[in-house]
Design an enzyme around this catalytic site. Structure first.
Site, PDB file in Angstrom:
ATOM      1  N   SER A 143       6.015 -12.280  19.886  1.00  0.00           N
ATOM      2  CA  SER A 143       5.025 -11.354  19.315  1.00  0.00           C
ATOM      3  C   SER A 143       3.634 -11.920  19.461  1.00  0.00           C
ATOM      4  CB  SER A 143       5.296 -11.117  17.834  1.00  0.00           C
ATOM      5  OG  SER A 143       4.277 -10.298  17.298  1.00  0.00           O
ATOM      6  N   TYR A 154       6.349 -14.651   9.623  1.00  0.00           N
ATOM      7  CA  TYR A 154       6.807 -14.019  10.873  1.00  0.00           C
ATOM      8  C   TYR A 154       6.108 -14.662  12.063  1.00  0.00           C
ATOM      9  CZ  TYR A 154       6.897 -10.200  14.406  1.00  0.00           C
ATOM     10  OH  TYR A 154       7.023  -9.456  15.553  1.00  0.00           O
TER      11      TYR A 154
HETATM   12  N1  LIG Z   1       7.236  -2.899  17.092  1.00  0.00           N
HETATM   13  C1  LIG Z   1       6.177  -3.702  17.179  1.00  0.00           C
HETATM   14  O1  LIG Z   1       5.043  -3.323  16.895  1.00  0.00           O
HETATM   15  C2  LIG Z   1       6.369  -5.139  17.660  1.00  0.00           C
HETATM   16  C3  LIG Z   1       5.235  -5.922  17.912  1.00  0.00           C
HETATM   17  C4  LIG Z   1       5.404  -7.245  18.330  1.00  0.00           C
HETATM   18  C5  LIG Z   1       6.680  -7.747  18.506  1.00  0.00           C
HETATM   19  N2  LIG Z   1       7.755  -6.968  18.251  1.00  0.00           N
HETATM   20  C6  LIG Z   1       9.081  -7.564  18.422  1.00  0.00           C
HETATM   21  O2  LIG Z   1       9.884  -6.725  19.227  1.00  0.00           O
HETATM   22  C7  LIG Z   1      11.244  -6.804  18.797  1.00  0.00           C
HETATM   23  C8  LIG Z   1      11.766  -5.401  18.521  1.00  0.00           C
HETATM   24  O3  LIG Z   1      10.916  -4.777  17.602  1.00  0.00           O
HETATM   25  P1  LIG Z   1      11.194  -3.275  17.104  1.00  0.00           P
HETATM   26  O4  LIG Z   1       9.956  -2.819  16.409  1.00  0.00           O
HETATM   27  O5  LIG Z   1      11.742  -2.475  18.223  1.00  0.00           O
HETATM   28  O6  LIG Z   1      12.342  -3.595  16.015  1.00  0.00           O
HETATM   29  P2  LIG Z   1      13.125  -2.626  14.974  1.00  0.00           P
HETATM   30  O7  LIG Z   1      12.924  -3.214  13.625  1.00  0.00           O
HETATM   31  O8  LIG Z   1      12.756  -1.187  15.171  1.00  0.00           O
HETATM   32  O9  LIG Z   1      14.635  -2.819  15.444  1.00  0.00           O
HETATM   33  C9  LIG Z   1      15.251  -4.058  15.342  1.00  0.00           C
HETATM   34  C10 LIG Z   1      16.738  -3.897  15.627  1.00  0.00           C
HETATM   35  O10 LIG Z   1      17.344  -5.173  15.404  1.00  0.00           O
HETATM   36  C11 LIG Z   1      18.482  -5.000  14.564  1.00  0.00           C
HETATM   37  N3  LIG Z   1      18.670  -6.213  13.760  1.00  0.00           N
HETATM   38  C12 LIG Z   1      17.851  -6.669  12.781  1.00  0.00           C
HETATM   39  N4  LIG Z   1      18.373  -7.765  12.234  1.00  0.00           N
HETATM   40  C13 LIG Z   1      19.543  -8.015  12.893  1.00  0.00           C
HETATM   41  C14 LIG Z   1      20.541  -9.016  12.787  1.00  0.00           C
HETATM   42  N5  LIG Z   1      20.448  -9.985  11.867  1.00  0.00           N
HETATM   43  N6  LIG Z   1      21.596  -8.964  13.616  1.00  0.00           N
HETATM   44  C15 LIG Z   1      21.721  -7.986  14.529  1.00  0.00           C
HETATM   45  N7  LIG Z   1      20.804  -6.995  14.677  1.00  0.00           N
HETATM   46  C16 LIG Z   1      19.730  -7.021  13.867  1.00  0.00           C
HETATM   47  C17 LIG Z   1      18.167  -3.788  13.703  1.00  0.00           C
HETATM   48  O11 LIG Z   1      19.355  -3.191  13.185  1.00  0.00           O
HETATM   49  C18 LIG Z   1      17.414  -2.889  14.682  1.00  0.00           C
HETATM   50  O12 LIG Z   1      18.291  -2.065  15.419  1.00  0.00           O
HETATM   51  C19 LIG Z   1      11.254  -7.717  17.567  1.00  0.00           C
HETATM   52  O13 LIG Z   1      11.613  -9.020  17.936  1.00  0.00           O
HETATM   53  C20 LIG Z   1       9.817  -7.678  17.096  1.00  0.00           C
HETATM   54  O14 LIG Z   1       9.446  -8.853  16.401  1.00  0.00           O
HETATM   55  C21 LIG Z   1       7.630  -5.670  17.837  1.00  0.00           C
END
Ligand SMILES: NC(=O)c1ccc[n+]([C@@H]2O[C@H](COP(=O)([O-])OP(=O)(O)OC[C@H]3O[C@@H](n4cnc5c(N)ncnc54)[C@H](O)[C@@H]3O)[C@@H](O)[C@H]2O)c1
Length: 259
Positions: A143, A154
């Site tokens: 991230s 985080y």
């Molecule tokens: N969305 C953003 O703005 C953003 C920005 C920077 C980085 N990211 C990173 O991108 C990645 C995906 O983000 P997103 O927004 O699509 O996530 P999200 O929260 O929408 O989805 C995360 C998925 O991971 C699953 N999950 C969570 N904990 C789990 C566990 N312990 N075991 C198995 N599955 C688990 C959840 O059920 C969900 O389906 C993450 O690593 C996040 O840190 C996202």
């Protein structure tokens, strides 16, 4: 998104995508399958099976915050498809947005468990399978929040993901295994079926979240959030053989946001 932009790009490759039930992981897994990969959609949420079925692929339910979950997921993929070529570690996400002084100790622990441990455990658990294959690739989804406000635990977890990426790349280059990462910036998402914080956000947390959105949009040169597709594309490029001379790199995908 599920369309194949580069048909056949992952033909013959076994790909494990974690956190594949929704968001960025879902888009990555669906597109990898559309581009010919044999994909295992791994998630803690049961509805991951419905998502995998959209692609005619397989799903596995596991809690990747535990070693046993990570190990079982990798073992299942290898048994199902005869090996593993690519692991995309996508599980993570800030549970709470708040100034650091407002974090309780157990909330700090929860952020590290969610955004560091699944990548650390899954990287370790996949190694015997990549060694058996004689090579492969790991793409970690980090991230750009390593430079951002209101989510220091985080940010620390994702700093750890960056360290895993660089150090493991050094260890594994001689074994024909690349380890790379993207660092997404703020990304627009449809309403989440599984919320980041199961307890729901308080009014104060919603206000702190709005401050995060303002900070991210101001400091991004492009002054907007990414689409999910704009995050999936570089993850899949780094996973593919097109990136065969890239390892140890953390690619910012953040509209020029340097904090
Ligand atoms: N969305 C953003 O703005 C953003 C920005 C920077 C980085 N990211 C990173 O991108 C990645 C995906 O983000 P997103 O927004 O699509 O996530 P999200 O929260 O929408 O989805 C995360 C998925 O991971 C699953 N999950 C969570 N904990 C789990 C566990 N312990 N075991 C198995 N599955 C688990 C959840 O059920 C969900 O389906 C993450 O690593 C996040 O840190 C996202």
């Amino acid at each position: 998104m599920s369309g194949a932009v580069f048909p056949g790009r992952f033909a013959g490759k076994v790909i494990v995508v974690t956190g594949a039930a929704q968001g960025i992981g879902r888009a990555v897994a669906l597109r990898a399958a559309a581009e010919g990969g044999k994909v295992l959609f791994v998630d803690r949420a049961d509805f991951v099976a419905e998502v995998a079925a959209e692609a005619g692929a397989e799903a596995f339910t596991a809690d990747l915050e535990t070693w046993d979950g990570a190990e079982a997921a990798m073992r299942h993929a290898a048994r199902l498809y005869g090996g593993i070529d690519i692991l995309i570690n996508n599980v993570g996400g800030a549970i709470r947005m708040r100034p650091f002084a407002e974090f309780e100790p157990e909330q700090i622990d929860a952020e590290i468990r969610r955004s560091l441990m699944p990548t650390l455990y899954s990287c370790r658990a996949v190694l015997p399978h990549l060694f058996a294959r004689g090579g492969g690739a790991i793409v970690n989804v980090s991230s750009n929040a390593t430079r951002g406000i209101h989510r220091v635990p985080y940010s620390a977890a994702k700093g750890g993901v960056n360290a895993i990426t660089q150090s493991l790349a050094m260890e594994l280059a001689g074994r024909n295994i690349r380890v790379v990462a993207t660092a997404p910036g703020g990304t627009e998402a449809p309403p989440r079926r599984i919320p980041r914080n199961a307890e729901g956000d308080s009014a104060a947390e919603k206000a702190w979240m709005a401050e995060v959105v303002d900070q991210v949009k101001q400091s991004a040169l492009m002054h907007r959030y990414a689409t999910i597709e704009e995050q999936a594309a570089p993850i899949l490029f780094l996973a593919s053989d097109e990136a065969s001379y890239i390892t140890g790199s953390i690619l910012p995908v953040a509209g020029g946001d340097t904090g």
